[in-house]
Design an enzyme around this catalytic site. Sequence first.
Site, PDB file in Angstrom:
ATOM      1  N   ASP A 209       0.815  -1.224   0.000  1.00 20.89           N
ATOM      2  CA  ASP A 209       0.000   0.000   0.000  1.00 20.89           C
ATOM      3  C   ASP A 209       0.847   1.272   0.000  1.00 20.89           C
ATOM      4  O   ASP A 209       0.640   2.164   0.831  1.00 20.89           O
ATOM      5  CB  ASP A 209      -0.939   0.022   1.216  1.00 20.89           C
ATOM      6  CG  ASP A 209      -1.723  -1.263   1.378  1.00 20.89           C
ATOM      7  OD1 ASP A 209      -2.039  -1.880   0.349  1.00 20.89           O
ATOM      8  OD2 ASP A 209      -2.014  -1.648   2.521  1.00 20.89           O
TER       9      ASP A 209
ATOM     10  N   GLU B 105     -11.273   0.469  -3.633  1.00 28.47           N
ATOM     11  CA  GLU B 105     -10.589   0.886  -2.405  1.00 28.47           C
ATOM     12  C   GLU B 105      -9.344   1.693  -2.767  1.00 28.47           C
ATOM     13  O   GLU B 105      -9.040   1.940  -3.930  1.00 28.47           O
ATOM     14  CB  GLU B 105     -10.201  -0.345  -1.588  1.00 28.47           C
ATOM     15  CG  GLU B 105      -9.316  -1.332  -2.359  1.00 28.47           C
ATOM     16  CD  GLU B 105      -9.095  -2.637  -1.633  1.00 28.47           C
ATOM     17  OE1 GLU B 105      -9.227  -2.672  -0.397  1.00 28.47           O
ATOM     18  OE2 GLU B 105      -8.781  -3.639  -2.306  1.00 28.47           O
TER      19      GLU B 105
END
Length: 545
Positions: free
Chosen positions: A14, A187
């Site tokens: 991420d 997301e």
Amino acid sequence: MKIKNPVLRGFNPDPSILRVGDMYYIANSTFEWFPGVRLHSSKDLVHWKMLPSILDSKELIDMTGDPSSGGVWAPDLSYADGKFWLVFSDVKTVNGPFKDCINYLTTANNIEGPWSKPIKLDATGFDASLFHDTDGKKYLVQQTWDQREYKNTFNGITLTEFDPLSQRLLPQTRKVIYRGTDVKVLEGPHVYKINGYYYLFAAQGGTGWSHQEIVARSKSLVLGTFITEPDGPFITNFDTPDFELQKQGHGSLVNTLDGEWYYASLCSRPWHHKNESAWDPRGWCTLGRETSIQKVEWDSDGWPRVVGGHGGLISVPGPHADKKYLTSKPNNSRHDEFLSSKLDNDWQTLRQPFTKKLGYIKNKKLVLKGNQSLSSLFDVSLLASRWQAFNFDATTKIKYEPYSYQQMAGLVNFYNDKHYSWVFITYNEVTKHRVIEVAQNNNNIYTSFLKDNAVEIPNEIKEVWLKTCIRKDYYYYMYSFDGKDWNRISIDLDAAILSDDYVMQTSGGFFTGAMVGLASVDCTGFELPAEFDYFDYKELDENLL
């Protein structure tokens, strides 16, 4: 110079990439591992230097009781108004219909802190980022969670204005600005304003083999309609099963001083057992989700495209580089003799800081107090660092005098509370001797491999050397009574059990990666300490094995 992917090896998912002046920064998720938010810096996107993690105290993050793969998700690092801003999620529920999480904001004038006490923003969904618009307004952009069983749980990207004066969100401004495509599982959103457009980058498809990043844009952030990039997705490896990098998607965009563009993405590198297909299953990612960087160019219609195609490249043309800034080593081998009372940046603990509750460093020795088992979500005396190569040896020397079979200390390979193995010293109450045992927890099925044939430690031996040897698809343990003559314990363990892909078969929390470290357990509650002399992690060349 060339960027060689992955640039951050081992569990570094991420990525939130940022440039301030001539310095680049990447912040990565750490989940239940403390301290929270792993941080690196670079001047050339090629060589990366690890900085102290940001959330380094219980005042900044309290993960007590957080489930495995809960904790710190998708930190977003930005710079505006002369300071750094960090938004992060602390996720308290991983499995089931609800995703209990709290989104926080902390700021600092310097990247190495001190960071302010986090402000609670909301709990709408995870993967929140903060967008600083050119008119001075600020917006929280986030995934939106829907617990209703008759809806898709990923219910679009929500935009909410943030008032920096009152330090709070303005709920009346909240709206869903984009719902993604039929791929769903939307997301990881980030917004950028480029050439009069607002570009929304977001991940889709889940964080497995079908993972991808898509781009949409609008002339207006609040009032406009976001149109998805044609001929997408922006990046994915769903249709490149033979490529070394897989799962590329969730990440963020950065531009250089010279006006070049790059995209930092999570990625994984699977391996296969000899009897398995390379396509289905696609493999096992014991190193977890790593960080890659791809170069980006803009087409004639103003859409971003990954150089080399949406599957990306291993070797990427780098920007203009300052060759004096060569901070990274050729590999990540390290040796720690615990010469300082402060742990180096490679070490992490589970859910809480390394304090005297867990242990301490004294007289150049690491002392770990015996605490709860490796299956606990609370007080665990485990000091661990990432697997960052497919082949390595890790070694330690331990002094330990258990008097109960409930007391154990040794060398651990760990994914989460349900998936780990270790070689450890314990006590045999029948023979009245210390012994060496190897055990594995495989989805909460605990197996002691040696049992009555555990290796007996002679009474005159005060210190024992322990080693683990990782060989991509399997690994094993060794011991020595003098540090010179090594004995291999004849148990070969399947490394796949410590992979994202194995864990995801039974759990919704499969977001970290294999770790190796030192542990001390005392289920009697008397906190018997174990003393470790050093820790050595040595990466090996696969071609020489």
